[in-house]
Write a protein that holds these residues in place. Sequence first.
Motif, PDB file in Angstrom:
ATOM      1  N   ALA A 116       0.809  -1.222   0.000  1.00 47.21           N
ATOM      2  CA  ALA A 116       0.000   0.000   0.000  1.00 47.21           C
ATOM      3  C   ALA A 116       0.840   1.269   0.000  1.00 47.21           C
ATOM      4  CB  ALA A 116      -0.936   0.000   1.208  1.00 47.21           C
ATOM      5  N   GLY A 117       2.165   1.142   0.092  1.00 45.18           N
ATOM      6  CA  GLY A 117       3.025   2.315   0.010  1.00 45.18           C
ATOM      7  C   GLY A 117       3.699   2.713   1.302  1.00 45.18           C
ATOM      8  N   VAL A 118       3.520   1.927   2.364  1.00 42.40           N
ATOM      9  CA  VAL A 118       4.186   2.216   3.625  1.00 42.40           C
ATOM     10  C   VAL A 118       5.645   1.774   3.516  1.00 42.40           C
ATOM     11  CG1 VAL A 118       4.251   1.727   6.097  1.00 42.40           C
ATOM     12  CG2 VAL A 118       2.050   1.979   4.933  1.00 42.40           C
ATOM     13  N   THR A 129      -6.507  -4.641   8.956  1.00 44.56           N
ATOM     14  CA  THR A 129      -5.397  -3.886   8.375  1.00 44.56           C
ATOM     15  C   THR A 129      -5.824  -3.171   7.105  1.00 44.56           C
ATOM     16  OG1 THR A 129      -3.842  -5.510   9.282  1.00 44.56           O
ATOM     17  CG2 THR A 129      -3.032  -4.066   7.531  1.00 44.56           C
ATOM     18  N   ALA A 130      -6.574  -3.848   6.260  1.00 45.30           N
ATOM     19  CA  ALA A 130      -7.036  -3.223   5.016  1.00 45.30           C
ATOM     20  C   ALA A 130      -7.897  -1.997   5.301  1.00 45.30           C
ATOM     21  CB  ALA A 130      -7.817  -4.239   4.184  1.00 45.30           C
ATOM     22  N   LEU A 131      -8.776  -2.118   6.291  1.00 50.91           N
ATOM     23  CA  LEU A 131      -9.640  -0.991   6.634  1.00 50.91           C
ATOM     24  C   LEU A 131      -8.822   0.172   7.180  1.00 50.91           C
ATOM     25  CD1 LEU A 131     -12.503   0.077   6.841  1.00 50.91           C
ATOM     26  CD2 LEU A 131     -12.661  -0.953   9.117  1.00 50.91           C
ATOM     27  N   ALA A 132      -7.828  -0.135   8.022  1.00 48.21           N
ATOM     28  CA  ALA A 132      -6.976   0.913   8.582  1.00 48.21           C
ATOM     29  C   ALA A 132      -6.183   1.623   7.485  1.00 48.21           C
ATOM     30  CB  ALA A 132      -6.029   0.318   9.619  1.00 48.21           C
ATOM     31  N   LEU A 133      -5.732   0.873   6.488  1.00 47.64           N
ATOM     32  CA  LEU A 133      -4.986   1.474   5.378  1.00 47.64           C
ATOM     33  C   LEU A 133      -5.873   2.398   4.556  1.00 47.64           C
ATOM     34  CD1 LEU A 133      -2.892  -1.632   4.290  1.00 47.64           C
ATOM     35  CD2 LEU A 133      -1.957   0.540   5.111  1.00 47.64           C
ATOM     36  N   ARG A 134      -7.102   1.989   4.328  1.00 46.89           N
ATOM     37  CA  ARG A 134      -8.029   2.851   3.591  1.00 46.89           C
ATOM     38  C   ARG A 134      -8.358   4.109   4.388  1.00 46.89           C
ATOM     39  NH1 ARG A 134     -10.568  -2.117   2.219  1.00 46.89           N
ATOM     40  NH2 ARG A 134     -12.205  -1.798   3.764  1.00 46.89           N
ATOM     41  N   ALA A 172       2.784  11.202   7.013  1.00 44.58           N
ATOM     42  CA  ALA A 172       1.799  11.693   6.048  1.00 44.58           C
ATOM     43  C   ALA A 172       2.359  11.780   4.643  1.00 44.58           C
ATOM     44  CB  ALA A 172       1.285  13.065   6.487  1.00 44.58           C
ATOM     45  N   ARG A 173       3.673  11.980   4.533  1.00 41.47           N
ATOM     46  CA  ARG A 173       4.259  12.112   3.197  1.00 41.47           C
ATOM     47  C   ARG A 173       4.184  10.805   2.421  1.00 41.47           C
ATOM     48  NH1 ARG A 173       7.780  14.656   6.523  1.00 41.47           N
ATOM     49  NH2 ARG A 173       9.188  12.877   6.543  1.00 41.47           N
ATOM     50  N   GLN A 174       3.981   9.680   3.149  1.00 37.61           N
ATOM     51  CA  GLN A 174       3.921   8.391   2.483  1.00 37.61           C
ATOM     52  C   GLN A 174       2.604   7.689   2.802  1.00 37.61           C
ATOM     53  OE1 GLN A 174       7.901   6.950   3.905  1.00 37.61           O
ATOM     54  NE2 GLN A 174       8.127   6.384   1.782  1.00 37.61           N
ATOM     55  N   LYS A 175       1.543   8.465   2.834  1.00 42.96           N
ATOM     56  CA  LYS A 175       0.236   7.879   3.105  1.00 42.96           C
ATOM     57  C   LYS A 175      -0.128   6.900   2.001  1.00 42.96           C
ATOM     58  CE  LYS A 175      -4.640   8.977   3.764  1.00 42.96           C
ATOM     59  NZ  LYS A 175      -5.660  10.031   3.815  1.00 42.96           N
ATOM     60  N   PRO A 176      -0.519   5.658   2.349  1.00 43.65           N
ATOM     61  CA  PRO A 176      -0.847   4.684   1.322  1.00 43.65           C
ATOM     62  C   PRO A 176      -2.053   5.097   0.509  1.00 43.65           C
ATOM     63  CG  PRO A 176      -1.490   3.901   3.491  1.00 43.65           C
ATOM     64  CD  PRO A 176      -0.700   5.155   3.698  1.00 43.65           C
ATOM     65  N   SER A 177      -2.058   4.683  -0.719  1.00 43.38           N
ATOM     66  CA  SER A 177      -3.166   5.012  -1.614  1.00 43.38           C
ATOM     67  C   SER A 177      -4.232   3.945  -1.508  1.00 43.38           C
ATOM     68  CB  SER A 177      -2.670   5.099  -3.060  1.00 43.38           C
ATOM     69  OG  SER A 177      -2.007   3.917  -3.426  1.00 43.38           O
ATOM     70  N   ALA A 178      -5.486   4.367  -1.480  1.00 36.32           N
ATOM     71  CA  ALA A 178      -6.589   3.433  -1.283  1.00 36.32           C
ATOM     72  C   ALA A 178      -6.679   2.360  -2.357  1.00 36.32           C
ATOM     73  CB  ALA A 178      -7.912   4.207  -1.199  1.00 36.32           C
ATOM     74  N   PRO A 179      -6.496   2.655  -3.659  1.00 36.86           N
ATOM     75  CA  PRO A 179      -6.691   1.628  -4.656  1.00 36.86           C
ATOM     76  C   PRO A 179      -5.819   0.395  -4.465  1.00 36.86           C
ATOM     77  CG  PRO A 179      -6.633   3.782  -5.693  1.00 36.86           C
ATOM     78  CD  PRO A 179      -6.252   3.969  -4.264  1.00 36.86           C
ATOM     79  N   SER A 180      -4.610   0.579  -3.959  1.00 32.31           N
ATOM     80  CA  SER A 180      -3.717  -0.564  -3.833  1.00 32.31           C
ATOM     81  C   SER A 180      -4.126  -1.497  -2.708  1.00 32.31           C
ATOM     82  CB  SER A 180      -2.277  -0.105  -3.586  1.00 32.31           C
ATOM     83  OG  SER A 180      -2.204   0.619  -2.371  1.00 32.31           O
ATOM     84  N   VAL A 181      -5.031  -1.039  -1.840  1.00 33.72           N
ATOM     85  CA  VAL A 181      -5.435  -1.860  -0.715  1.00 33.72           C
ATOM     86  C   VAL A 181      -6.648  -2.707  -1.049  1.00 33.72           C
ATOM     87  CG1 VAL A 181      -6.067  -1.778   1.717  1.00 33.72           C
ATOM     88  CG2 VAL A 181      -4.618  -0.004   0.760  1.00 33.72           C
ATOM     89  N   GLU A 182      -7.339  -2.373  -2.102  1.00 32.74           N
ATOM     90  CA  GLU A 182      -8.592  -3.057  -2.373  1.00 32.74           C
ATOM     91  C   GLU A 182      -8.397  -4.538  -2.646  1.00 32.74           C
ATOM     92  OE1 GLU A 182     -11.561  -1.835  -2.021  1.00 32.74           O
ATOM     93  OE2 GLU A 182     -10.668   0.023  -1.392  1.00 32.74           O
ATOM     94  N   SER A 183      -7.267  -4.917  -3.211  1.00 38.98           N
ATOM     95  CA  SER A 183      -6.979  -6.323  -3.421  1.00 38.98           C
ATOM     96  C   SER A 183      -6.131  -6.817  -2.273  1.00 38.98           C
ATOM     97  CB  SER A 183      -6.233  -6.524  -4.749  1.00 38.98           C
ATOM     98  OG  SER A 183      -7.042  -6.114  -5.821  1.00 38.98           O
ATOM     99  N   PRO A 184      -6.417  -8.021  -1.762  1.00 43.65           N
ATOM    100  CA  PRO A 184      -5.687  -8.496  -0.609  1.00 43.65           C
ATOM    101  C   PRO A 184      -4.237  -8.786  -0.929  1.00 43.65           C
ATOM    102  CG  PRO A 184      -7.243 -10.153  -1.403  1.00 43.65           C
ATOM    103  CD  PRO A 184      -7.456  -8.923  -2.214  1.00 43.65           C
ATOM    104  N   ALA A 185      -3.403  -8.653   0.092  1.00 46.95           N
ATOM    105  CA  ALA A 185      -1.983  -8.913  -0.074  1.00 46.95           C
ATOM    106  C   ALA A 185      -1.725 -10.409  -0.069  1.00 46.95           C
ATOM    107  CB  ALA A 185      -1.207  -8.263   1.071  1.00 46.95           C
ATOM    108  N   PRO A 186      -0.572 -10.853  -0.588  1.00 46.08           N
ATOM    109  CA  PRO A 186      -0.244 -12.273  -0.547  1.00 46.08           C
ATOM    110  C   PRO A 186      -0.028 -12.722   0.886  1.00 46.08           C
ATOM    111  CG  PRO A 186       1.656 -10.992  -1.202  1.00 46.08           C
ATOM    112  CD  PRO A 186       0.501 -10.051  -1.166  1.00 46.08           C
ATOM    113  N   VAL A 187      -0.484 -13.931   1.180  1.00 46.80           N
ATOM    114  CA  VAL A 187      -0.375 -14.416   2.542  1.00 46.80           C
ATOM    115  C   VAL A 187       1.024 -14.920   2.799  1.00 46.80           C
ATOM    116  CG1 VAL A 187      -1.146 -16.231   4.103  1.00 46.80           C
ATOM    117  CG2 VAL A 187      -2.797 -14.990   2.739  1.00 46.80           C
ATOM    118  N   GLN A 188       1.577 -14.523   3.934  1.00 48.92           N
ATOM    119  CA  GLN A 188       2.889 -15.031   4.355  1.00 48.92           C
ATOM    120  C   GLN A 188       2.637 -16.041   5.458  1.00 48.92           C
ATOM    121  OE1 GLN A 188       5.689 -13.933   2.883  1.00 48.92           O
ATOM    122  NE2 GLN A 188       4.409 -12.722   1.600  1.00 48.92           N
TER     123      GLN A 188
END
Length: 424
Positions: free
Chosen positions: A172-174, A324-329, A402-418
């Motif tokens: 998400a850009g963090v 986490t996804a909700l917090a990122l959005r 704040a300078r690296q606030k994640p962008s909402a579109p990249s969060v809409e799809s789930p991340a790969p599971v580790q």
Amino acid sequence: MTLAGLPLDFVLFALTLLGVALFHRHTLAVAVTGMVAIALYKLGFGDFAGVPGVQGLLGLLAHEWVTLGNLLGLLLGFALLADHFERSEVTELLPRILPDDWKGGFVLLLIIFVISSFLDNIAAAMIGGAMAHVLYAGRVHVGYLAAIVAASNAGGAGSVIGDTTTTMMWIAGVSPVQVFEAYAGAIVATLFFGVVAARQQHACQPIMRDNPRDIHLDHARLAIVAIILATAIAANVWFNLRHPEVLNALPVIGIAVWVALFATAGWRRPTWSLLPGALRGSVFLLSLVMCAAMMPVKALPAPTWATTFGLGFVSAVFDNIPLTALALRQGGYDWGFLAFAVGFGGSMIWFGSSAGVALSNMYPQARSVGAWLRGGWHVAVGYILGFAVLLAVVGWDPEGHARQKPSAPSVESPAPVQTQPHKP
């Protein structure tokens, strides 16, 4: 529809979690029943992220299938990997390097912490569980099992390749540097619960003092473990850096693990007979993940250090991936605090993280919430101490990010599971 002012789907989810806690010998049936009940209710009376009926359900499955596929591939694959590791007999050599008293168990927890920082909390917990099984002759205290899970989650909390939630933040850009500050809390928490749990285990069953005779180290199995882990890490790093869009379309990490397993099967045959048992545990976890994904979580309270602290306890019973996804959005968080809260918080209950679910496949006695809370009380205290140190030493500073606030579109799809999920 509501019950006592709460949406009925939340009530059904709460009843499912309560059933898991009370009927720990029937967790799979409870989880699947709860998932089906929630889905049927939402098909008839609700919607899925605003889309009603079958179309909404299919849309949710299309959104979640990458996360579920990665998690399934990792859970099943790492069950075979842990068996390779244990059958290599390398764990039987550990008494040579580990202290003979309670400090041996403490050092083992530190090893798990380090493994999880560059690998994955599921693999770290299962490898740690395999080592503990040998070192303590199969008699492992539930409090020490909780500490194994907590060490694996703590090690991944400050690394963007060590936990599902931190990987989501990275995509998400963090910045990895922002997540890294979580280690200030994770290290303090590990030092506390590690000492207490190691003493618990030593009182229950002392560590093996001498190496058994006739140990034949299987270098081939060790090489296979290294190949599988290297493949998973390489796939994770490569696609994150080069082709993150592929991670949103395919369960790349889970596929990579199985490619490595099949590629090395001719060298040393995996114990395929372990898969049915591992599959049951995996279906249980995936059912809880789907239950959480169907919840109508619209917004979180305003992000503060206090609400973030509370999310750690929520993470113990509510899947941390949608949190986490909700917090990122929503934005506005100090991402190191969030990484520690949702990453480590799930350790407080065995089904609160995927590492705990995976370890419970090896140790069924861990599937008792009461026993976990009684034996692993030190994990919750460690979380409180770690968060207090984060607040006092690092300081809550969302504005600095704040300078690296994640962008909402990249969060809409789930991340790969580790891992972890869940820390399911």
